[in-house]
Design an enzyme around this catalytic site. Structure first.
Site, mmCIF file in Angstrom:
data_model
loop_
_atom_site.group_PDB
_atom_site.id
_atom_site.type_symbol
_atom_site.label_atom_id
_atom_site.label_comp_id
_atom_site.label_asym_id
_atom_site.label_seq_id
_atom_site.Cartn_x
_atom_site.Cartn_y
_atom_site.Cartn_z
ATOM 1 N N ALA A 63 0.849 -1.195 0.000
ATOM 2 C CA ALA A 63 0.000 0.000 0.000
ATOM 3 C C ALA A 63 0.886 1.248 0.000
ATOM 4 C CB ALA A 63 -0.884 -0.004 1.238
ATOM 5 N N GLY A 102 1.084 -5.175 1.139
ATOM 6 C CA GLY A 102 -0.040 -5.321 0.214
ATOM 7 C C GLY A 102 0.388 -5.898 -1.123
ATOM 8 N N GLU A 105 0.271 -9.464 -0.567
ATOM 9 C CA GLU A 105 -1.145 -9.846 -0.444
ATOM 10 C C GLU A 105 -1.796 -9.946 -1.827
ATOM 11 O OE1 GLU A 105 -1.822 -6.667 2.579
ATOM 12 O OE2 GLU A 105 -2.889 -8.262 3.600
ATOM 13 N N GLU A 125 4.352 -4.709 7.507
ATOM 14 C CA GLU A 125 3.347 -3.818 8.110
ATOM 15 C C GLU A 125 3.585 -3.571 9.590
ATOM 16 O OE1 GLU A 125 2.668 -6.279 6.012
ATOM 17 O OE2 GLU A 125 1.032 -5.761 4.648
#
Ligand code: 3H9
Length: 689
Positions: A63, A102, A105, A125
């Protein structure tokens, strides 16, 4: 087609390539474009399979951290991952370089995964006080098991794709030719009629429930009593993956992520993340290139000098170490040898490297030996006069363009520069102890220091693996000024009868690596006494001076605020120390809110440094205090903590303390201005540097 994702169809295979330099962070535009490209590939009758890859140095860094401070535009990363996973055509991730957070992910949401053998993957994270919030805590355990998922998510450390932890998540690892390999794989998928293989429906990772339970227990025990919130939440989400249906687990994860995102710990860690990246950007770097540093000169082989010499050797510099006489030189070289041996034990250096390294270390007893040095760091002067004498001598021996550095945080750079004919090449440096491993270096820039000298010292410390932080030299650099303010604030309590060990305990409990009195013992009480005398506004009894004059030097002679007997290397409380101050040794004084008081002193001192242009930004101050003085990163440093608690509350507390205890506590005028303007200390940017 939108620009953050390229779209190309060949032979029935759509290749969607993320193009968001420098690291393909999943910003709003990339998310939107990827969703559109995916929809187009799904609708395109020619397309039988989809390859998702990243342009540039890696697949995707996760992200976009810069977006965390505002509401997210749709689709947010979890929705994007669901779109990919629910695509009716097979989606194959082709990962090179890195897939982090992310980004990983997103890869786990793809139906098949290929990676270049050099690629690294991980869930960092936790370093931002967060958890993988785009399905990572639910998908990863289904592929690699709860134990491996917890190891990745709680340590936050990326691992090679070839590591046993993550290897089961990959269909193929390619030594070379990833893009061609991905096309061949996609062809096979089409030819064999392979269907989308949704990770949410997989269960290979759940094959060893007993192993998973053990991993959960082990991590639970390790995390017990820890103040950081994210690791515990990660544990609960990963546990939920095995117990709950995917969608329910996903909701659980989403709620935990949102809670962490809005909390103080993540806000503090994001502040530190940004501040650490901003700190090494010095304005001077754009104005002059660094000069090469082949030979490093060190004057004085005490713990700092020896540490810097060892660090210089490990970084590949030739080092000339100068001491005042032969016995001191022998002791200094032995100190360097000990630092190097420790580096071998800790795996920073191989024995073979260690054996060769001393060939480029030259011990000397005359400053003349520094005539060829490119950079000289002085760590020998015990007082201003001794330092000035060394700088005057250095000026006579070093060649033109050599950079001369005072290694004393409180060195008066202007006075030292005045001893030389090269004020533009004189500056200060403070590296916290232990010098070799300290992650940061404060560079103290004098009024007359030129950009080339700053760039040279910046390049040198960066080469040692340290993060450079800019400070205006004069009256102490950032860390030493804030620690002096913290200790002066603590001294007020000790002089009113509060036990030093109580103060240390409360500050450790708040999130400092060491209490102020442990820190003073480490630094040495005579030097601590000097620092406090140089602290603006600090008046009254200087208890460190009193103890030092009574022969309590600190750790150096095993007795300071604490006693360091053979069986107690970390020190035991010593009532005799407090007795010397003529105050009750029973610790009966009323401590009040100790962390609140000491942090108020540090934040106020930080505000003064910002006003005076000694620090460039609130972020720099916090980087110094977390990186060099053991303050917990999840607290974000004293400036971040002051902003979190509110500047009005801070100013009111300071006013009360100023009334009761005097001028040291007078609120910095900057606080008034920020309160009026609704500003934050952490956002203050001085124009220096
Ligand atoms: C996340 O993914 C949450 C998810 O679970 C979703 C939840 C719903 N965003 O380090 P570099 C910038 S949280 C924005 O010098 P390198 C960086 O600031 C995210 N910017 O390169 C720098 O900009 P500048 C989890 C980012 O090759 C530039 O890129 N991911 C991001 O030495 C180059 O960076 C992470 O925590 C980002 N995510 O190393 C990954 N990442 O030049 C953090 C980097 O203006 N990033 N930038 O200062 C890294 O570990 C390294 O940057 C990386 C590249 C290894 C990728």
């Amino acid at each position: 087609m939108a620009q953050a994702v390229s779209y190309e169809v060949t032979d029935g295979i759509a290749v969607l390539q993320m193009r968001n330099p420098p690291v393909n962070a999943l910003g709003a535009a990339l998310r939107r474009d990827l969703a559109e490209a995916l929809a187009r590939a799904v609708q395109d009758r020619e397309v039988g399979a989809i390859v998702l890859s990243g342009a540039g140095k890696g697949f995707c860094a996760g992200a976009d951290i810069a977006e965390f401070e505002a509401p997210f535009a749709d689709p947010w990363v979890p929705e994007l991952c669901d779109l990919v996973e629910n695509a009716p055509k097979p989606v194959i991730a082709a990962i090179h370089g890195f897939a982090l957070g992310g980004g990983l992910e997103l890869a786990l949401a793809c139906h098949y995964r290929l990676a270049g053998a050099e690629a690294r993957v991980g869930f960092p994270e936790v370093n931002l006080g967060l958890l993988p919030g785009a399905g990572g805590t639910q998908r990863a355990p289904r592929l690699i098991g709860a134990g491996a998922a917890l190891d990745l998510m709680i340590t936050g450390q990326p691992v090679p794709v070839t590591s046993a932890l993550v290897r089961p998540a990959f269909d193929m690892i390619l030594k070379e030719g990833l893009n061609a390999g991905a096309r061949l794989f996609a062809r096979k998928v089409i030819d064999k009629g392979m269907r989308p293989r949704r990770t949410r429906d997989q269960g290979a990772g759940f094959r060893d429930p007993a192993g998973d339970r053990k991993a959960l227990q082990t991590w639970r025990a390790r995390l017990a009593g820890k103040a950081e919130k994210a690791p515990g939440d990660i544990l609960r989400c990963v546990e939920a993956a095995a117990l709950l249906p995917f969608e329910v687990g996903q909701e659980f994860e989403r709620a935990a992520f949102d809670d962490l995102l809005g909390g103080d710990q993540s806000r503090a860690l994001r502040h530190i993340w940004r501040a650490e990246r901003a700190a090494p950007r010095f304005g001077e770097l754009a104005r002059a290139p660094p000069r090469p540093v082949a030979q490093l000169g060190i004057v004085g082989g005490g713990s700092r000098g020896a540490g810097l010499a060892a660090a210089g050797l490990i970084a590949g510099h030739e080092v000339v170490l100068v001491e005042r006489d032969a016995p001191s030189l022998t002791a200094a070289l032995a100190r360097v040898a000990r630092v190097l041996d420790r580096a071998v034990r800790r795996g920073r250096l191989t024995q073979v490297q260690r054996d060769g390294i001393e060939a480029v270390l030259h011990g000397k007893t005359d400053l003349v030996a520094l005539s060829e040095a490119d950079l000289v760091i002085e760590t020998a002067g015990h007082d201003a006069r001794a330092r000035a004498a060394i700088f005057a001598q250095l000026d006579a021996v070093v060649r033109d363009g050599a950079v001369l550095v005072s290694g004393a945080a409180y060195g008066d750079v202007e006075a030292l520069a005045a001893q030389t004919g090269c004020a533009q090449d004189v500056l200060a440096l403070h590296v916290p102890l232990p010098t070799l491993t300290a992650p940061l270096a404060e560079i103290g820039v004098g009024r007359h220091t030129g950009a080339a000298a700053v760039a040279t010292l910046h390049g040198f410390v960066t080469g040692l693996g340290k993060r450079a932080v800019w400070a205006r030299a004069g009256g102490g650099l950032i860390g030493s000024r804030l620690m002096a303010a913290c200790i002066h604030a603590a001294d007020g309590l000790v002089l009113s009868g509060v036990a030093p060990e109580r103060i240390d305990r409360d500050m450790r409990g708040w999130g400092m690596g060491f209490g102020p009195y442990q820190m003073a013992d480490m630094l040495g009480l005579a030097r601590m006494g000097d620092h406090l005398e140089a602290l603006p506004g600090a008046t009254g009894v200087n208890p460190h001076r009193v103890l030092a004059e009574a022969g309590r030097a600190g750790r150096r002679n095993r007795v300071g605020w604490y006693r360091y007997d053979a069986g107690a290397p970390r020190g035991v409380p010593d009532p005799d120390a407090v007795a010397l101050l003529g105050v009750g040794a029973d610790g009966a004084g009323d401590p009040g809110d100790i962390p609140g008081r000491l942090l108020a002193a540090m934040a106020n001192e930080g505000a003064r440094l910002l006003e005076a242009g000694i620090a460039r930004s609130g972020g720099d101050i916090d980087v110094v205090m977390t990186g060099g003085f053991g303050m917990a990163r999840w607290r974000g440093g004293p400036i971040c903590a002051a902003d979190a608690a509110g500047l009005l509350a801070l100013r009111n507390r300071l006013r009360g303390l100023a009334e009761a205890e005097g001028g040291f506590w007078t609120p910095a005028p900057l606080l008034d201005r920020l309160i009026r303007e609704g500003g934050r200390l952490g956002d203050v940017e001085a124009s220096a540097g």
